[in-house]
Design an enzyme around this catalytic site. Structure first.
Site, mmCIF file in Angstrom:
data_model
loop_
_atom_site.group_PDB
_atom_site.id
_atom_site.type_symbol
_atom_site.label_atom_id
_atom_site.label_comp_id
_atom_site.label_asym_id
_atom_site.label_seq_id
_atom_site.Cartn_x
_atom_site.Cartn_y
_atom_site.Cartn_z
ATOM 1 N N GLU A 297 -10.730 -52.550 51.079
ATOM 2 C CA GLU A 297 -10.458 -51.899 52.365
ATOM 3 C C GLU A 297 -10.156 -52.916 53.462
ATOM 4 O O GLU A 297 -9.360 -52.636 54.368
ATOM 5 C CB GLU A 297 -11.637 -50.997 52.769
ATOM 6 C CG GLU A 297 -11.981 -49.923 51.749
ATOM 7 C CD GLU A 297 -10.829 -48.988 51.411
ATOM 8 O OE1 GLU A 297 -9.791 -49.011 52.099
ATOM 9 O OE2 GLU A 297 -10.965 -48.230 50.442
ATOM 10 N N TYR B 141 -0.846 -48.536 43.231
ATOM 11 C CA TYR B 141 -1.958 -49.485 43.348
ATOM 12 C C TYR B 141 -1.840 -50.586 42.287
ATOM 13 O O TYR B 141 -1.401 -51.698 42.581
ATOM 14 C CB TYR B 141 -3.284 -48.740 43.203
ATOM 15 C CG TYR B 141 -3.577 -47.783 44.329
ATOM 16 C CD1 TYR B 141 -4.495 -48.109 45.325
ATOM 17 C CD2 TYR B 141 -2.943 -46.550 44.406
ATOM 18 C CE1 TYR B 141 -4.761 -47.233 46.367
ATOM 19 C CE2 TYR B 141 -3.204 -45.665 45.440
ATOM 20 C CZ TYR B 141 -4.117 -46.018 46.424
ATOM 21 O OH TYR B 141 -4.366 -45.152 47.443
#
Length: 543
Positions: free
Chosen positions: A332, A406
């Site tokens: 993150e 991803y």
């Protein structure tokens, strides 16, 4: 997550964290177009938001206003502002007068009287209220999370990437436009604290049992990154170089957090070296404990990984390497560079957020434990790649591409690094990319051009194959007479990409095309050829 975003994260199939809904649509509605396209009613550039809201936890109710300051790109008689249709529009003021408006799906069309002329800077004040959508499983679906901590205190947060920030406040809900600054004022019951993005600038005790907490963001920020985090928080702080590190956690997790968050300084040291300085130093860096797993909320990263290594104590790569570090902290925060600082203009290009951020996981591993472990980790993450649809989605209709963005995006970048065959040049180019496009909104084409420019080899066929087609290239070998031949099988016409192999104990670079070529080194069978599959994400087949 994007997590980053974020962005779904399926432990069982080992897929990386994916924030909000990934569209599987083939056909699109008017609502999709209203949300995803830049219509004439959106011909304005947001300058500032002043968001003032009151959150009533027991009623799961919010009310308040957003003052939207903007510059008209063209004459603007009608202005589109987005707000989910379940939320009530109380009134919209322009020059002190109530404006007429009409609604279509999640779009509100405001009749500006008089119209705002081209290049004029003006503002409206949009009052609203209602019970915002509640997430069923944040962060994989968008909405508010109304929870309680183990001491019975309210524990509230919001995550809306993909679903839309207009789920809970009125804004121009399109990634191509970001306010240059935001003032966020949130009133909550006295016993609670609100933590939002940017710097804490003060609080005011109100007379009705509520306290208003004020935060100011002084950097451009994605709409979906603007958040509230409401709990009985305790705060502690640290520093990395000139960067303030602030942490907000539940009181009974304080000691765990002090230990776990030490990793932040190792991470920052790595990311500063590889990506350049933290892009929001003026707003500081925060980790904020949340009742859901995590999200890349700019300067207020959501953390809910239970103070465990890996992803909730599991390794997404299956290699064991993922258990050496806290997935949510690294992934993150990687989004601060990729997604928050560098932002895709259309969510069809969300691989720019998620592919680069997933690659940042391997970068961190390489900084701490070396390149071989980074390559092993990247190879391990491939087991979550489906290769069922292209990474890039449909433009103009609020449609993300495949969740492969991803791990496939990360392995594409590692493949390009291997094509460069020059690590000094690779790291220089990657850092130049983050610094050149700092606080910029860009496209896939700009990204491709940047990495293409750094080397003489044309990477366009590579990008086309990995991003715009669902399959990866297949390197084929066959025995023909006494010779061994090789070629690429790919969707892209005239596909061309170098690849490294081991022949007779030596590393050799092959330059296959879509036509059969003869191998210069004599081998008894194709099985003797070892393809360096950690460095190149390809399929290999012996015919």
């Amino acid at each position: 997550m994007r997590i980053s975003a974020l962005l779904f994260l399926l432990i069982l199939v080992i897929a990386p964290i994916q924030a909000q809904v990934l569209s599987n649509k083939i056909t699109f509605t008017e609502a999709d177009t209203l949300r995803g396209s830049l219509r004439p009613e959106r011909n304005y550039d947001v300058q500032k938001y002043h968001l003032n809201v009151r959150v009533e936890p027991d009623e799961r109710f919010i009310s308040g206003y957003n003052t939207i300051s903007f510059k008209a790109d063209e004459d603007l008689p009608v202005m589109q502002v987005d707000l989910f249709q379940n939320m009530k529009v109380d009134s919209i003021l322009y020059k002190g007068e109530k404006m007429k408006f009409n609604r279509r799906y999640d779009a509100v069309f405001v009749d500006l009287q008089p119209k705002v002329t081209k290049n004029s800077i003006d503002s409206i004040q949009f009052f609203y209220s209602g019970n915002p959508k509640v997430a069923k499983n944040a962060p994989w679906d968008g909405g508010f999370v109304f929870d309680k901590d183990k001491e019975g205190n309210h524990f509230i947060a919001v995550a809306v990437q993909g679903t839309g920030a207009s789920l809970w406040y009125p804004n121009k809900d399109h990634q191509s436009d970001e306010p240059e600054e935001v003032l966020i004022q949130v009133a909550v019951p006295h016993e609670l604290m609100n933590v939002s993005n940017g710097r804490f600038v003060g609080k005011e005790v109100l007379e009705d049992g509520y306290t208003r907490w004020d935060w100011k963001v002084e950097s451009p920020i994605n709409n979906y990154n603007v958040v509230v985090n409401i709990a009985n928080y305790v705060h502690f702080e640290d520093r990395f170089r000139d960067l303030d590190l602030d942490y907000y956690v539940l009181p009974y997790h304080l000691e765990k957090a002090k230990k776990q968050f030490e990793e932040v300084k190792f991470m920052m040291n790595c990311f500063y070296e590889k990506f350049g300085a933290y892009p929001f130093e003026e707003d500081g860096f925060k980790l904020v404990e949340t009742p859901y797993l995590g999200m890349e909320h700019q300067s207020a990263v959501a953390y809910g990984n239970d103070y465990k290594m890996g992803y909730l104590g599991k390794d997404l790569s299956g290699t064991g390497i993922g258990l050496k570090w806290d997935f949510i902290i690294i992934h993150e925060t990687g989004h601060e560079w990729f997604g928050n600082s560098i932002t895709a203009a259309d969510i069809a290009d969300m691989w720019i957020h998620e592919g680069f951020t997933s690659y940042s996981e391997a970068v961190y591993i390489e900084c701490r434990w070396g390149k071989e472990e980074a390559l092993e980790y990247l190879q391990g993450t491939r087991r979550g790649i489906g290769n069922q649809k292209p990474v890039i989605g449909h433009y103009g209709v609020n449609s993300e591409g495949s969740g492969d963005m991803y791990a496939k995006g990360a392995n594409l970048l590692n493949t390009i690094r291997s094509i460069y065959d020059n690590d000094e040049l690779w790291w220089k180019t990657l850092k130049n990319y983050t610094e050149t496009y700092r606080h910029k909104i860009i496209t896939t084409q700009e990204t491709e051009a940047f990495f293409n420019k750094a080397i003489a080899y044309d990477l366009q066929p590579v990008f086309d194959q990995y991003l715009r087609n669902k399959s990866i290239p297949e390197l084929q070998f066959r025995k023909k007479g006494k010779k061994t031949e090789f070629r690429w099988k790919a969707d892209v016409e005239n596909f061309d990409m170098p690849v490294d192999v081991i022949l007779k104990g030596k590393e050799v670079r092959l330059h296959p095309s879509d036509q059969w070529q003869k191998l210069e080194v004599k081998v008894s069978s194709p099985e003797e050829i070892e393809v360096m599959e950690k460095e190149f994400y390809i399929n290999r087949k012996n015919l």
